[in-house]
Design a protein around this motif. Structure first.
Motif, PDB file in Angstrom:
ATOM      1  N   LEU A  28       0.787  -5.962   7.545  1.00  0.00           N
ATOM      2  CA  LEU A  28      -0.125  -4.644   7.454  1.00  0.00           C
ATOM      3  C   LEU A  28      -0.754  -4.648   7.594  1.00  0.00           C
ATOM      4  N   THR A  58      -0.655  -6.181  -0.616  1.00  0.00           N
ATOM      5  CA  THR A  58       0.143  -5.551   0.135  1.00  0.00           C
ATOM      6  C   THR A  58       0.114  -6.613   1.428  1.00  0.00           C
ATOM      7  N   SER A  59       1.279  -6.449   3.071  1.00  0.00           N
ATOM      8  CA  SER A  59       1.553  -7.427   3.351  1.00  0.00           C
ATOM      9  C   SER A  59       0.122  -7.435   4.347  1.00  0.00           C
TER      10      SER A  59
END
Length: 306
Positions: A139, A135-136
């Motif tokens: 984020l 995931t980022s």
């Protein structure tokens, strides 16, 4: 052409091919690391100017058409005299050291547990460690805003259990910064530690037990020294990006969370003082290189004493 001549030409072509293959990473490093570094280093000796780019050129032509070369040390002297930058450097090192220590205390048991788990479980546990990388980064950091807020699930759970009677203030604190640092960079600590522990010969611990060494003593006398390279590698992988971190203190920290990465961003984009920001970046690089050199010397001395 004789057989020996064909062989010589073939070997020459092979050596040329090897040199070309080996030269690709050097060209890559020169174009995308050395050249930008030299540009930033040159800008640090310039002065700000209302132009695009907002810097005074180092090379200029005078009225007599003579090429002039000017270096300004005012940026470095200003940083040395301003307590803001010195405090930012000191606070960045402190936060990075504490985050690295916390990551080591959490990461070592995790790596040890994965390395000593059954082989059928190691892949699953290893995947859980690297899963956040899918995931980022931004984020993941922003997710902690909802978790640590006064109305978030952590405060709600503590209130329901009766541990606290009013919501805790966790956002925009040093606690939130440390939590974000450890959470974000913990995999960088676990991976080299797992590699070092997994290679450790279990028979050494069995021999220590046969000689009457207790498990705790065997850990500090056998396991910990033999995994020192993994500890050093993990600490470097966590400490280096933590010193110049900008996103985590900007999102989770408060106005009092002063780190050099945040100061660097403000000088570049808010104040548009590229020379001063470049000077800060150069000093930050020298600081990190200094830590790496010191740790490598300590490691080499320990290896020589063994």
């Amino acid at each position: 052409m004789s057989t020996s001549g064909v062989r010589v030409s073939w070997l020459a072509g092979l050596n040329l091919g090897r040199r070309l293959v080996l030269g690709v990473p050097y060209v890559w490093l020169a174009l995308f690391f050395l050249v930008p570094l030299l540009i930033v280093f040159g800008i640090s000796f310039s002065t700000p100017k209302i132009a695009m780019p907002p810097i005074e050129p180092l090379f200029t032509y005078g009225a007599d058409k003579v090429l002039q070369f000017r270096l300004y040390l005012s940026n470095y002297t200003f940083i040395a005299q301003d307590s803001l930058y010195l405090a930012a450097f000191a606070n960045s090192v402190k936060i990075a050291l504490v985050s690295t220590l916390l990551a080591l205390l959490l990461g070592y048991p995790m790596a040890y547990g994965i390395a000593r788990a059954p082989k059928s479980w190691r892949s699953v546990l290893f995947l859980l460690v690297v899963l956040p990388f899918f995931t980022s980064f931004l984020l993941r950091v922003y997710a902690w805003i909802g978790l640590l807020s006064r109305s978030g699930p952590i405060n709600a759970l503590l209130l329901k259990l009766g541990i606290i009677h009013e919501p805790l203030v966790m956002l925009q604190t040093d606690f939130a910064v440390y939590l974000g640092m450890v959470y974000s960079y913990l995999p960088f600590m676990v991976l080299p530690l797992y590699s070092a522990i997994e290679k450790l010969d279990p028979s050494l611990l069995e021999a220590a037990a046969d000689l009457g060494c207790r498990p705790t003593k065997a850990f500090f006398r056998v396991t910990l020294p033999l995994t020192s390279e993994g500890i050093l590698a993990g600490c470097l992988l966590v400490f280096i990006p933590s010193v110049g971190e900008y996103v985590i203190p900007a999102v989770l920290g408060g106005p009092g969370t002063l780190m050099i990465g945040r100061v660097l961003w403000e000088e570049f984009f808010n104040n548009r003082d590229w020379p001063l920001a470049s000077s800060v970046a150069v000093l930050l690089l020298l600081l990190l290189v200094g830590f790496i050199v010191v740790l490598q010397r300590v490691q080499s001395r320990e290896a020589a004493s063994e």
